[in-house]
Write a protein that holds these residues in place. Structure first.
Motif, PDB file in Angstrom:
ATOM      1  N   TYR A  93      65.348  -8.569  83.713  1.00 41.56           N
ATOM      2  CA  TYR A  93      64.650  -7.951  82.598  1.00 41.56           C
ATOM      3  C   TYR A  93      65.232  -6.559  82.377  1.00 41.56           C
ATOM      4  CZ  TYR A  93      61.162 -11.629  83.258  1.00 41.56           C
ATOM      5  OH  TYR A  93      60.528 -12.831  83.367  1.00 41.56           O
ATOM      6  N   GLU A  98      64.875  -4.087  75.906  1.00 43.15           N
ATOM      7  CA  GLU A  98      63.968  -5.193  75.582  1.00 43.15           C
ATOM      8  C   GLU A  98      64.679  -6.536  75.495  1.00 43.15           C
ATOM      9  OE1 GLU A  98      61.995  -3.823  72.037  1.00 43.15           O
ATOM     10  OE2 GLU A  98      60.582  -2.647  73.220  1.00 43.15           O
ATOM     11  N   ARG A  99      65.412  -6.866  76.552  1.00 44.54           N
ATOM     12  CA  ARG A  99      66.102  -8.156  76.597  1.00 44.54           C
ATOM     13  C   ARG A  99      66.064  -8.715  78.014  1.00 44.54           C
ATOM     14  NH1 ARG A  99      72.143  -5.696  75.696  1.00 44.54           N
ATOM     15  NH2 ARG A  99      72.131  -4.473  77.583  1.00 44.54           N
ATOM     16  N   ILE A 100      66.332 -10.008  78.093  1.00 44.14           N
ATOM     17  CA  ILE A 100      66.388 -10.716  79.372  1.00 44.14           C
ATOM     18  C   ILE A 100      67.782 -11.320  79.475  1.00 44.14           C
ATOM     19  CG2 ILE A 100      65.436 -12.602  80.739  1.00 44.14           C
ATOM     20  CD1 ILE A 100      62.844 -12.260  79.078  1.00 44.14           C
ATOM     21  N   TYR A 112      68.315 -12.951  75.946  1.00 41.39           N
ATOM     22  CA  TYR A 112      67.155 -13.237  75.115  1.00 41.39           C
ATOM     23  C   TYR A 112      66.486 -11.910  74.768  1.00 41.39           C
ATOM     24  CZ  TYR A 112      62.586 -14.978  73.718  1.00 41.39           C
ATOM     25  OH  TYR A 112      61.451 -15.239  73.010  1.00 41.39           O
ATOM     26  N   ILE A 114      63.424  -9.743  73.706  1.00 42.43           N
ATOM     27  CA  ILE A 114      61.971  -9.858  73.813  1.00 42.43           C
ATOM     28  C   ILE A 114      61.334  -9.417  72.492  1.00 42.43           C
ATOM     29  CG2 ILE A 114      59.927  -9.083  75.072  1.00 42.43           C
ATOM     30  CD1 ILE A 114      61.864  -8.440  77.429  1.00 42.43           C
ATOM     31  N   LYS A 115      60.432 -10.265  71.980  1.00 46.26           N
ATOM     32  CA  LYS A 115      59.706  -9.950  70.758  1.00 46.26           C
ATOM     33  C   LYS A 115      58.267  -9.595  71.119  1.00 46.26           C
ATOM     34  CE  LYS A 115      61.854 -13.849  69.133  1.00 46.26           C
ATOM     35  NZ  LYS A 115      61.589 -15.173  68.732  1.00 46.26           N
ATOM     36  N   LYS A 116      57.606  -8.906  70.262  1.00 47.45           N
ATOM     37  CA  LYS A 116      56.218  -8.513  70.532  1.00 47.45           C
ATOM     38  C   LYS A 116      55.297  -9.721  70.628  1.00 47.45           C
ATOM     39  CE  LYS A 116      56.698  -3.936  68.887  1.00 47.45           C
ATOM     40  NZ  LYS A 116      56.681  -2.977  67.895  1.00 47.45           N
ATOM     41  N   ASP A 118      55.963 -12.424  72.301  1.00 49.96           N
ATOM     42  CA  ASP A 118      56.241 -13.144  73.541  1.00 49.96           C
ATOM     43  C   ASP A 118      55.194 -12.802  74.598  1.00 49.96           C
ATOM     44  OD1 ASP A 118      58.505 -14.360  72.489  1.00 49.96           O
ATOM     45  OD2 ASP A 118      59.798 -12.695  73.095  1.00 49.96           O
ATOM     46  N   ILE A 121      55.977 -13.424  78.425  1.00 50.65           N
ATOM     47  CA  ILE A 121      56.918 -12.449  78.983  1.00 50.65           C
ATOM     48  C   ILE A 121      56.243 -11.093  79.123  1.00 50.65           C
ATOM     49  CG2 ILE A 121      59.050 -11.166  78.529  1.00 50.65           C
ATOM     50  CD1 ILE A 121      60.073 -13.759  77.177  1.00 50.65           C
ATOM     51  N   LEU A 122      55.505 -10.681  78.118  1.00 54.66           N
ATOM     52  CA  LEU A 122      54.845  -9.380  78.170  1.00 54.66           C
ATOM     53  C   LEU A 122      53.799  -9.340  79.280  1.00 54.66           C
ATOM     54  CD1 LEU A 122      54.528  -8.714  74.344  1.00 54.66           C
ATOM     55  CD2 LEU A 122      56.166  -7.702  75.944  1.00 54.66           C
TER      56      LEU A 122
END
Length: 135
Positions: A93, A98-100, A112, A114-116, A118, A121-122
């Motif tokens: 992470y 803000e990516r994986i 990947y 990360i979007k709000k 998700d 994940i969050l």
């Protein structure tokens, strides 16, 4: 320059414990883990399991980790993937971007963003404040 705290590591699938990353201890057909597997381990699996042991990470731990030595960790994990001992790496992470990121046995690198939306994940990343485990 990146700060080491900007990167957190977690398993690719929540149901797979840290010790279950390699194929030597993962019974695919029965979908079970062999927690006491000691026979017929590849050198790569032994090296990976030794890293977990030295880091005091239990085989069945499934939480997030901080990494203290990226050179050691990435060498061991990439050796497991390239030898066929592991199908994929843990998820990395990258919090500041803000990516994986992960490595796959097909020799690809996955990224990947990360979007709000998700939520899973969050929620997982919300555990970061409680981290006590390091590799």
């Amino acid at each position: 320059m990146y700060d080491i705290e900007d990167f957190i590591i977690g398993q690719a699938k929540p149901e797979i414990p840290w010790g279950g990353m390699t194929m030597d201890v993962w019974g695919l057909e029965a979908e079970e883990f062999f927690f006491d597997a000691k026979d017929n381990l590849t050198n790569e699996t032994e090296e990976y399991l030794n890293l977990l042991s030295k880091s005091k990470i239990n085989f069945d731990y499934d939480g997030l980790c901080l990494c203290n030595n990226w050179e050691v960790l990435t060498n061991i994990i990439l050796n497991c993937i390239l030898s066929g001992s592991a199908p994929f790496s843990p998820l990395i992470y990258d919090l500041s971007n803000e990516r994986i990121i992960y490595f796959h046995h097909t020799l690809t690198i996955g990224i990947y963003f990360i979007k709000k939306e998700d939520n899973l994940i969050l929620a997982k990343l919300a555990e970061i404040n409680q981290l006590t485990v390091s590799i």
